[in-house]
Design a protein around this motif. Structure first.
Motif, PDB file in Angstrom:
ATOM      1  N   LEU A  53       0.851  -1.178   0.000  1.00  0.00           N
ATOM      2  CA  LEU A  53       0.000   0.000   0.000  1.00  0.00           C
ATOM      3  C   LEU A  53       0.894   1.238   0.000  1.00  0.00           C
ATOM      4  CD1 LEU A  53      -2.580  -1.106   2.738  1.00  0.00           C
ATOM      5  CD2 LEU A  53      -2.817  -1.277   0.260  1.00  0.00           C
ATOM      6  N   SER A  54       0.608   2.189  -0.873  1.00  0.00           N
ATOM      7  CA  SER A  54       1.467   3.362  -0.997  1.00  0.00           C
ATOM      8  C   SER A  54       1.535   4.155   0.303  1.00  0.00           C
ATOM      9  CB  SER A  54       0.965   4.261  -2.138  1.00  0.00           C
ATOM     10  OG  SER A  54      -0.371   4.676  -1.895  1.00  0.00           O
ATOM     11  N   VAL A  55       0.437   4.152   1.075  1.00  0.00           N
ATOM     12  CA  VAL A  55       0.429   4.909   2.329  1.00  0.00           C
ATOM     13  C   VAL A  55       1.085   4.136   3.473  1.00  0.00           C
ATOM     14  CG1 VAL A  55      -1.573   6.298   1.732  1.00  0.00           C
ATOM     15  CG2 VAL A  55      -1.914   4.072   2.822  1.00  0.00           C
ATOM     16  N   LEU A  56       1.233   2.808   3.302  1.00  0.00           N
ATOM     17  CA  LEU A  56       1.860   1.970   4.329  1.00  0.00           C
ATOM     18  C   LEU A  56       2.860   1.032   3.650  1.00  0.00           C
ATOM     19  CD1 LEU A  56      -1.363   1.023   6.338  1.00  0.00           C
ATOM     20  CD2 LEU A  56       0.366   2.693   7.040  1.00  0.00           C
ATOM     21  N   PRO A  57       3.928   1.579   3.109  1.00  0.00           N
ATOM     22  CA  PRO A  57       4.811   0.777   2.250  1.00  0.00           C
ATOM     23  C   PRO A  57       5.582  -0.330   2.948  1.00  0.00           C
ATOM     24  CG  PRO A  57       5.778   2.929   2.692  1.00  0.00           C
ATOM     25  CD  PRO A  57       4.382   2.969   3.226  1.00  0.00           C
ATOM     26  N   ILE A  58       5.762  -0.243   4.271  1.00  0.00           N
ATOM     27  CA  ILE A  58       6.559  -1.269   4.945  1.00  0.00           C
ATOM     28  C   ILE A  58       5.693  -2.339   5.612  1.00  0.00           C
ATOM     29  CG2 ILE A  58       8.404   0.413   5.347  1.00  0.00           C
ATOM     30  CD1 ILE A  58       7.653   0.404   8.313  1.00  0.00           C
ATOM     31  N   HIS A  59       4.377  -2.195   5.489  1.00  0.00           N
ATOM     32  CA  HIS A  59       3.448  -3.132   6.148  1.00  0.00           C
ATOM     33  C   HIS A  59       3.039  -4.260   5.207  1.00  0.00           C
ATOM     34  CE1 HIS A  59      -0.036  -4.583   8.448  1.00  0.00           C
ATOM     35  NE2 HIS A  59      -0.682  -4.593   7.295  1.00  0.00           N
ATOM     36  N   GLU A  60       2.964  -5.458   5.760  1.00  0.00           N
ATOM     37  CA  GLU A  60       2.442  -6.611   5.018  1.00  0.00           C
ATOM     38  C   GLU A  60       1.758  -7.530   6.018  1.00  0.00           C
ATOM     39  OE1 GLU A  60       4.018  -9.621   1.503  1.00  0.00           O
ATOM     40  OE2 GLU A  60       5.447  -8.804   2.944  1.00  0.00           O
ATOM     41  N   GLY A  61       0.582  -8.023   5.676  1.00  0.00           N
ATOM     42  CA  GLY A  61      -0.130  -8.879   6.603  1.00  0.00           C
ATOM     43  C   GLY A  61      -1.052  -9.860   5.910  1.00  0.00           C
ATOM     44  N   LEU A  62      -1.266 -11.003   6.550  1.00  0.00           N
ATOM     45  CA  LEU A  62      -2.200 -12.015   6.081  1.00  0.00           C
ATOM     46  C   LEU A  62      -3.074 -12.434   7.254  1.00  0.00           C
ATOM     47  CD1 LEU A  62       0.865 -13.058   4.730  1.00  0.00           C
ATOM     48  CD2 LEU A  62      -0.843 -14.082   3.239  1.00  0.00           C
ATOM     49  N   GLY A  63      -4.320 -12.769   6.963  1.00  0.00           N
ATOM     50  CA  GLY A  63      -5.236 -13.188   8.005  1.00  0.00           C
ATOM     51  C   GLY A  63      -5.651 -14.638   7.852  1.00  0.00           C
ATOM     52  N   ILE A  64      -5.821 -15.299   8.985  1.00  0.00           N
ATOM     53  CA  ILE A  64      -6.396 -16.649   9.003  1.00  0.00           C
ATOM     54  C   ILE A  64      -7.646 -16.570   9.865  1.00  0.00           C
ATOM     55  CG2 ILE A  64      -6.074 -19.093   9.498  1.00  0.00           C
ATOM     56  CD1 ILE A  64      -3.080 -18.676   9.389  1.00  0.00           C
ATOM     57  N   GLU A  65      -8.804 -16.599   9.227  1.00  0.00           N
ATOM     58  CA  GLU A  65     -10.066 -16.534   9.959  1.00  0.00           C
ATOM     59  C   GLU A  65     -10.379 -17.907  10.563  1.00  0.00           C
ATOM     60  OE1 GLU A  65     -14.274 -14.185   9.265  1.00  0.00           O
ATOM     61  OE2 GLU A  65     -13.237 -15.050   7.544  1.00  0.00           O
ATOM     62  N   TYR A  66     -10.928 -17.926  11.767  1.00  0.00           N
ATOM     63  CA  TYR A  66     -11.225 -19.169  12.505  1.00  0.00           C
ATOM     64  C   TYR A  66      -9.958 -19.996  12.709  1.00  0.00           C
ATOM     65  CZ  TYR A  66     -15.773 -17.727  10.705  1.00  0.00           C
ATOM     66  OH  TYR A  66     -16.876 -16.995  10.372  1.00  0.00           O
ATOM     67  N   ALA A  67      -8.877 -19.322  13.095  1.00  0.00           N
ATOM     68  CA  ALA A  67      -7.568 -19.975  13.173  1.00  0.00           C
ATOM     69  C   ALA A  67      -7.503 -21.092  14.201  1.00  0.00           C
ATOM     70  CB  ALA A  67      -6.492 -18.937  13.468  1.00  0.00           C
ATOM     71  N   THR A  68      -8.420 -21.113  15.167  1.00  0.00           N
ATOM     72  CA  THR A  68      -8.428 -22.205  16.150  1.00  0.00           C
ATOM     73  C   THR A  68      -9.030 -23.480  15.574  1.00  0.00           C
ATOM     74  OG1 THR A  68     -10.520 -21.354  17.029  1.00  0.00           O
ATOM     75  CG2 THR A  68      -8.498 -20.673  18.147  1.00  0.00           C
ATOM     76  N   ASP A  69      -9.615 -23.387  14.401  1.00  0.00           N
ATOM     77  CA  ASP A  69     -10.171 -24.544  13.698  1.00  0.00           C
ATOM     78  C   ASP A  69      -9.063 -25.148  12.829  1.00  0.00           C
ATOM     79  OD1 ASP A  69     -11.418 -26.312  11.946  1.00  0.00           O
ATOM     80  OD2 ASP A  69     -13.235 -25.109  11.798  1.00  0.00           O
ATOM     81  N   ARG A  70      -8.729 -26.385  13.065  1.00  0.00           N
ATOM     82  CA  ARG A  70      -7.644 -27.043  12.321  1.00  0.00           C
ATOM     83  C   ARG A  70      -7.895 -26.988  10.816  1.00  0.00           C
ATOM     84  NH1 ARG A  70      -3.068 -30.210  13.611  1.00  0.00           N
ATOM     85  NH2 ARG A  70      -2.132 -30.777  11.631  1.00  0.00           N
ATOM     86  N   GLU A  71      -9.126 -27.176  10.404  1.00  0.00           N
ATOM     87  CA  GLU A  71      -9.433 -27.171   8.977  1.00  0.00           C
ATOM     88  C   GLU A  71      -9.170 -25.812   8.341  1.00  0.00           C
ATOM     89  OE1 GLU A  71     -13.359 -28.599   8.239  1.00  0.00           O
ATOM     90  OE2 GLU A  71     -12.909 -30.628   8.946  1.00  0.00           O
TER      91      GLU A  71
END
Length: 204
Positions: A53-71
């Motif tokens: 993102l041009s306004v946040l050039p050093i940031h990178e992130g990924l999300g895992i929804e329902y991460a407590t669920d093994r599947e």
């Protein structure tokens, strides 16, 4: 928590071995090609991939929804590594379960401190889902060193665990920004989200 809007928790179930394994797994994840990481798509804000993102050039992130669920962890892993990566899946899922246990403990203590009945806590706990945000902030190359803009989270509480770089700043209730310096590798920053700020609506 009430005085500052945040607190530090040293959690003895978070081992140095697990912390090291998670950080190693994240290094492996963020080394994947950009086009691979961009497959982590989610229509909810900040739930999928965020980066370049041009306004946040050093940031990178990924999300895992329902991460407590093994599947859910397995699905995310297959998305990133179609050929499979069972070690990554095991480490991330184990970590998510551990942090969820910490969250339940903290929330129970908070609700009990306001005299809220146990059945109210159980209903809250049963309805809770978890989003794990995996974040990386690269070293600035002449751009802003701001990793992310100041914000509040929409959750009840947010729990953050960082490596030795220690880039987290927290704004206290009096408006002062302070750096968070963890006291140990088992330290977590627990931050009040928007939901807990309306605690006066609870029926006690």
């Amino acid at each position: 928590m009430e005085g500052y809007g945040c607190m530090e928790v040293v959690y003895d179930k978070s081992s140095e071995e697990l912390s090291s394994s998670v950080l190693e797994a994240l290094e492996e994840l963020f080394e994947l090609p950009q086009e691979t990481k961009m497959k982590n798509v989610n229509p909810k804000p900040a739930h999928g991939y965020m980066g370049r993102l041009s306004v946040l050039p050093i940031h990178e992130g990924l999300g895992i929804e329902y991460a407590t669920d093994r599947e859910a962890c397995e699905e995310f892993t297959k998305l990133m590594w179609p050929e499979g990566n069972p070690h990554f899946c095991e480490v991330v899922h184990s970590y998510a379960v551990m942090v969820a246990q910490l969250q339940k403990l903290v929330v129970r203590m908070l609700l009990e401190s306001y005299g809220i009945r146990t059945d109210k806590y159980d209903a809250h706990s049963d309805s809770t889902t978890y989003l794990m945000r995996l974040l990386k902030y690269r070293r600035s190359k002449g751009e802003t060193n701001l990793g992310f803009k100041g914000h509040t989270d929409k959750s009840f509480v947010s729990i953050l665990h960082q490596n030795q770089v220690n880039g987290l700043e927290v704004r206290l209730n009096d408006g002062e920004w302070v750096y968070y310096q963890p006291s140990s590798s088992s330290s977590f920053a627990v931050i009040a989200g928007d939901v807990i700020m309306v605690r006066h609506t609870f029926n006690v």
